[in-house]
Design a protein around this motif. Sequence first.
Motif, PDB file in Angstrom:
ATOM      1  N   ASN A 237       0.819  -1.222   0.000  1.00 16.15           N
ATOM      2  CA  ASN A 237       0.000   0.000   0.000  1.00 16.15           C
ATOM      3  C   ASN A 237       0.846   1.264   0.000  1.00 16.15           C
ATOM      4  N   ASN A 238       2.171   1.107   0.120  1.00 14.50           N
ATOM      5  CA  ASN A 238       3.126   2.209   0.021  1.00 14.50           C
ATOM      6  C   ASN A 238       2.990   3.218   1.150  1.00 14.50           C
ATOM      7  N   THR A 239       2.326   2.864   2.232  1.00 10.05           N
ATOM      8  CA  THR A 239       2.226   3.768   3.378  1.00 10.05           C
ATOM      9  C   THR A 239       2.733   3.114   4.657  1.00 10.05           C
ATOM     10  N   GLN A 240       3.138   1.872   4.578  1.00  9.92           N
ATOM     11  CA  GLN A 240       3.573   1.151   5.764  1.00  9.92           C
ATOM     12  C   GLN A 240       4.768   0.257   5.436  1.00  9.92           C
ATOM     13  N   ALA A 241       5.447  -0.142   6.496  1.00  6.67           N
ATOM     14  CA  ALA A 241       6.497  -1.158   6.415  1.00  6.67           C
ATOM     15  C   ALA A 241       6.244  -2.169   7.519  1.00  6.67           C
ATOM     16  N   LEU A 242       6.708  -3.397   7.308  1.00  6.70           N
ATOM     17  CA  LEU A 242       6.494  -4.479   8.257  1.00  6.70           C
ATOM     18  C   LEU A 242       7.818  -5.137   8.592  1.00  6.70           C
ATOM     19  N   THR A 243       7.935  -5.541   9.856  1.00  6.05           N
ATOM     20  CA  THR A 243       9.124  -6.266  10.292  1.00  6.05           C
ATOM     21  C   THR A 243       8.689  -7.519  11.029  1.00  6.05           C
ATOM     22  N   GLY A 244       9.196  -8.689  10.599  1.00  9.77           N
ATOM     23  CA  GLY A 244       8.914  -9.936  11.282  1.00  9.77           C
ATOM     24  C   GLY A 244       9.851 -10.140  12.450  1.00  9.77           C
ATOM     25  N   THR A 245       9.380 -10.842  13.473  1.00  7.79           N
ATOM     26  CA  THR A 245      10.198 -11.079  14.662  1.00  7.79           C
ATOM     27  C   THR A 245      10.229 -12.567  14.984  1.00  7.79           C
ATOM     28  N   LEU A 246      11.197 -12.935  15.811  1.00  7.66           N
ATOM     29  CA  LEU A 246      11.340 -14.329  16.221  1.00  7.66           C
ATOM     30  C   LEU A 246      10.344 -14.724  17.303  1.00  7.66           C
ATOM     31  N   ALA A 247       9.477 -13.787  17.709  1.00  6.94           N
ATOM     32  CA  ALA A 247       8.389 -14.097  18.635  1.00  6.94           C
ATOM     33  C   ALA A 247       7.080 -14.329  17.889  1.00  6.94           C
ATOM     34  N   GLY A 248       7.143 -14.420  16.559  1.00  8.86           N
ATOM     35  CA  GLY A 248       5.946 -14.669  15.765  1.00  8.86           C
ATOM     36  C   GLY A 248       5.073 -13.454  15.564  1.00  8.86           C
ATOM     37  N   LYS A 249       5.657 -12.259  15.658  1.00 10.87           N
ATOM     38  CA  LYS A 249       4.888 -11.024  15.537  1.00 10.87           C
ATOM     39  C   LYS A 249       5.344 -10.209  14.339  1.00 10.87           C
ATOM     40  N   LEU A 250       4.496  -9.283  13.916  1.00 10.89           N
ATOM     41  CA  LEU A 250       4.825  -8.307  12.887  1.00 10.89           C
ATOM     42  C   LEU A 250       4.740  -6.916  13.498  1.00 10.89           C
ATOM     43  N   VAL A 251       5.821  -6.150  13.346  1.00 15.98           N
ATOM     44  CA  VAL A 251       5.818  -4.743  13.755  1.00 15.98           C
ATOM     45  C   VAL A 251       5.377  -3.915  12.554  1.00 15.98           C
ATOM     46  N   VAL A 252       4.374  -3.075  12.741  1.00 13.41           N
ATOM     47  CA  VAL A 252       3.828  -2.245  11.676  1.00 13.41           C
ATOM     48  C   VAL A 252       4.361  -0.828  11.857  1.00 13.41           C
ATOM     49  N   TRP A 253       4.982  -0.319  10.803  1.00 15.53           N
ATOM     50  CA  TRP A 253       5.542   1.035  10.815  1.00 15.53           C
ATOM     51  C   TRP A 253       4.706   1.905   9.880  1.00 15.53           C
ATOM     52  N   ASP A 254       4.320   3.086  10.358  1.00  9.54           N
ATOM     53  CA  ASP A 254       3.522   4.027   9.561  1.00  9.54           C
ATOM     54  C   ASP A 254       4.310   5.294   9.286  1.00  9.54           C
ATOM     55  N   MET A 255       4.006   5.882   8.109  1.00 12.22           N
ATOM     56  CA  MET A 255       4.568   7.191   7.767  1.00 12.22           C
ATOM     57  C   MET A 255       3.812   8.281   8.507  1.00 12.22           C
ATOM     58  N   ASP A 256       4.526   9.272   9.039  1.00 11.68           N
ATOM     59  CA  ASP A 256       3.872  10.408   9.675  1.00 11.68           C
ATOM     60  C   ASP A 256       3.291  11.358   8.644  1.00 11.68           C
ATOM     61  N   ASN A 257       3.957  11.487   7.502  1.00 13.22           N
ATOM     62  CA  ASN A 257       3.535  12.414   6.458  1.00 13.22           C
ATOM     63  C   ASN A 257       3.213  11.637   5.192  1.00 13.22           C
ATOM     64  N   PRO A 258       2.356  12.164   4.341  1.00 16.87           N
ATOM     65  CA  PRO A 258       2.050  11.473   3.083  1.00 16.87           C
ATOM     66  C   PRO A 258       3.264  11.405   2.182  1.00 16.87           C
ATOM     67  N   ILE A 272       8.988   8.171  10.702  1.00 20.20           N
ATOM     68  CA  ILE A 272       8.408   6.835  10.680  1.00 20.20           C
ATOM     69  C   ILE A 272       8.109   6.445  12.118  1.00 20.20           C
ATOM     70  N   THR A 273       6.949   5.839  12.332  1.00 22.71           N
ATOM     71  CA  THR A 273       6.539   5.496  13.685  1.00 22.71           C
ATOM     72  C   THR A 273       6.085   4.045  13.737  1.00 22.71           C
ATOM     73  N   ALA A 274       6.514   3.337  14.763  1.00 24.82           N
ATOM     74  CA  ALA A 274       6.012   1.989  15.009  1.00 24.82           C
ATOM     75  C   ALA A 274       4.654   2.118  15.671  1.00 24.82           C
ATOM     76  N   THR A 275       3.584   1.739  14.971  1.00 20.17           N
ATOM     77  CA  THR A 275       2.230   1.983  15.464  1.00 20.17           C
ATOM     78  C   THR A 275       1.638   0.804  16.213  1.00 20.17           C
ATOM     79  N   LYS A 276       2.008  -0.417  15.849  1.00 19.01           N
ATOM     80  CA  LYS A 276       1.433  -1.560  16.542  1.00 19.01           C
ATOM     81  C   LYS A 276       2.262  -2.801  16.266  1.00 19.01           C
ATOM     82  N   VAL A 277       2.041  -3.776  17.108  1.00 21.19           N
ATOM     83  CA  VAL A 277       2.633  -5.102  16.955  1.00 21.19           C
ATOM     84  C   VAL A 277       1.505  -6.102  16.829  1.00 21.19           C
ATOM     85  N   VAL A 278       1.503  -6.853  15.728  1.00 21.87           N
ATOM     86  CA  VAL A 278       0.438  -7.813  15.448  1.00 21.87           C
ATOM     87  C   VAL A 278       0.969  -9.219  15.724  1.00 21.87           C
ATOM     88  N   THR A 279       0.275  -9.933  16.599  1.00 20.09           N
ATOM     89  CA  THR A 279       0.649 -11.317  16.886  1.00 20.09           C
ATOM     90  C   THR A 279       0.116 -12.208  15.770  1.00 20.09           C
TER      91      THR A 279
END
Length: 927
Positions: A237-258, A272-279
């Motif tokens: 979607n070109n507005t977020q980035a994702l990072t996988g972890t060894l705990a089985g989670k995804l860190v979702v990063w959002d852009m502050d500006n368009p 860039i802000t880490a907005t949530k962690v998805v299990t």
Amino acid sequence: SLVWAASPGMLFRKTRDRSLYPLDLSWVFGYNSSLDVHSLMDGEDGVLLYVSSHTVVIHDVLRKKQFHLQGHTNVISCLCVSEDKRWVATADQGPDALIMVWDSYSGVPVRTIFESHPEDGVCAIAISQDAKYLVTISAAAVQKVCVWRWTLPTEEAICSIELKPDFVLMQFFEFQDYVIFNPQNPHEFISNSKTQMIFYLWVRQSQLWDKHTAWLLSPQTFKCLVGQFSQSIFHFNNTQALTGTLAGKLVVWDMDNPRTRPEELPPKPHGITATKVVTMQKESLTVLKVLESCIVTGDVKGQVKFYDGKLRLLTIYSHDNVGPIQSISFSTILRSPPSTVPASHWPFLTSWSDSLNSVSLTQNRNFILSTSDATMFHVATDSTSFVRVMQEAKKAVNAIACHPQEPLVAVGSLCGLLKVWEYKQTQYLVSRIFPEAGIQCLSYDPEGCFLAAGFTDGSVYILDAISLRSICKEFQFSQGPVTHISFSHDSKYLATADENYSVTVYKRVLQNGSRCWEHLAGLESHYKPIRGILFGIHPDSNEPRLLSLGEDQQLVEYDLNSSIKDHLVVTHRDRLEQSAVPLCLTWYPQLSNESFFLTANNCYKMKLYNTTTKMCRKTLLGPTYGSPLEKMQILPRTSSADPKQHYLVYITKDKVGLQMLPVDGNPHKSSAFICHPDGASDFAISHDGRYIFTAGGKERTFMKWKVNLLGLDAAAFLGGEDLMPFYSLLDGGREGKFFKELEDYFYYVQLCRQGIDTLERRQVSTHIPLEEIPSVMRAIGFYPSEEEVEEMINEVRFSKYVDTGEEVTKIDLGDFIKLYINHRPALGLSMKSIQQAFQVLGYDNKKGDKVIDRGDFLSLLQCRGEQMTEDELAECLTTLLSRRPREGESELDTCDPTGAAALTEEEIPAEITAEIFVADILGLPIA
């Protein structure tokens, strides 16, 4: 050009020119399972790309063909492939590290970047979606991130930044080991370490910005365990980035500006802000990818899961036999269900289907899985079948042996896996796993009935050569890992050597009407590591003869006939070297009336010893390719080879080579090629002498090399005949100053022999007496020990004794040059060796320097090693210090070192360093 006209699949359609090199890499077995495996072509063309050691392998699995991309001298540390699968970028770590870009259609290297990261090479690399840019991260302590426009002929990065700690902002960067471009914007990319994430934006050729400070997520950030980072991606979607972890989670990063277009880049980076962690699951996520409108994950349980843009699960592909996933590579062919090639068309080991765990995707893109336990799988999305493409060693490959009569090669690894291949057709035949210990060495018996294996726990197995079933119960008589194993020529004896410096012998006996093996005896015959055991044949009978060679410089010969249960008889112990360390030995072909065995030492010297007297008959300059010879064998004769010509095969630390025989010091009669940059552990030769196999140790690979003797013969011919190759080894060559001085010394010796002041007519000769060899050697800068002098003189004196029965009493200039080339230090005088001697003999003074006391120095020269007499020491010191002894100073008191020191207390300081010894006493320059 080849690149311009190249097309997919062309690589294996063109006929390869016959290699002009003495050794040609024919096949690579095994791969680096810590790097990604890529699917270049799917369906009827199953083509994979992976890395084995310093080589990129393009493997047509269905047609059993390989093409090798060779150019790196170090083990490849990272690679990436463009979206269209055409451009492949590779990088390595180590001396002279390279970045190379290859055209996978033609196999041509289209770009090589030298000195990109000269400190430690490259640890991570990525290529942009449009294949125009590369980003690399160095492996140095302070990492450097560079962006390259690889299509431009420049060695400079278009922008770069160093990840230096900022003590003001309290920013400390961890080691970044993963990087990826934004597919929709080549001006953006992200990298991550185990706990940090960095976003980058490069805006012009002179500047590279990180878009945010390094993120360090803790459980307090989201009130949950985040886990270590594995891989990152940009969301489609070109507005977020994702990072996988060894705990089985995804860190979702959002852009502050368009977002803005690249040509409208802001003056400062976005936030860039880490907005949530998805299990996502309990298992660790090891792979994270984007496939069109899907997000794909791979985990340590071998599961591949597909999610939509909102992270809702779409489908799962899994099987119990799949290990931790290292990489996922999708085919470029969009397939509809019956068009997929069935698993039966892939000549692999095993296939499974598990429809309960899978739901078909609309894309129907087949993919290749690689796991961290060195296994590859082809997954067909329409039939949900897992087909095992390749299963290789998980640990170091240290053992390899060739069958004496059939085209079979056996390979053993430290994970306990033993595999046998038919190497002409590259067909896997049989394997066996030994879970108790790792395989350290292998050997077939001369009849090809048995395969003996030595293990890291000291056990020895004797197996059937075809089925790999045990012939008898394993033996456990070695107290340490078995390092060498060998059969006698008549298959009656088996000998092993282990890390505890012991040799153990087993004997084939007749029990209850059948042949079986039993332990005979063992002996701790060395006090340093054993470098080789060698069976031979007694010259007066057909009985086996056993020798062992150790780093203690001892050659031990055993009497097998006189040995009884638990008592191994030693017939001879001979010290082969004075100061060098012998590393390997082999029997020398019968090229004359005298029989020899050949050794190689750590000073790049090869020596011929009489098999009966153990007298050193000749010292020769060996191959000098960066490290000494580690192992060597005589190449079996091929049907097409000259029956009068013999060759030697050898490995050094990282190379495999060929040497023409007889050995004479001619550098053009040998050649070597890099085979395993991280260390070659062993090698074997096919029974017909056409192939050489090298084992790569911790690289977990082994390689098949095709022998081309005509290539080596041509190189030796072009190097010149007679003395021409030896002139080139002299400083300045045949026309240089050194050669002129040597000629002058040669004739000055004749003047001295006839008397300097004589008025009689001079008798000019082309020879000098053997007794003058040491004087001339020392005059031209080579300072042999007394033992080396004796070996040189005996080498010339008895050079024709076996053939004529007469001793040689003089030497001409040509033979003297050969003698000098072969006996002088291969790498010249070394300050390092002097410093090592001071480390052993000296002590630390108040300044922390290693020094030898003046009295101890004089005492050592008279009482240790090749002891000097009082008069000899007095003469040497007064000559070196350029003065005549004063009255009462001609004698040195060996019992009172202070008396000896009184002679030279003005010229020699009380404490002598290595530098003072070389510069002030010997008068030699220090580099």
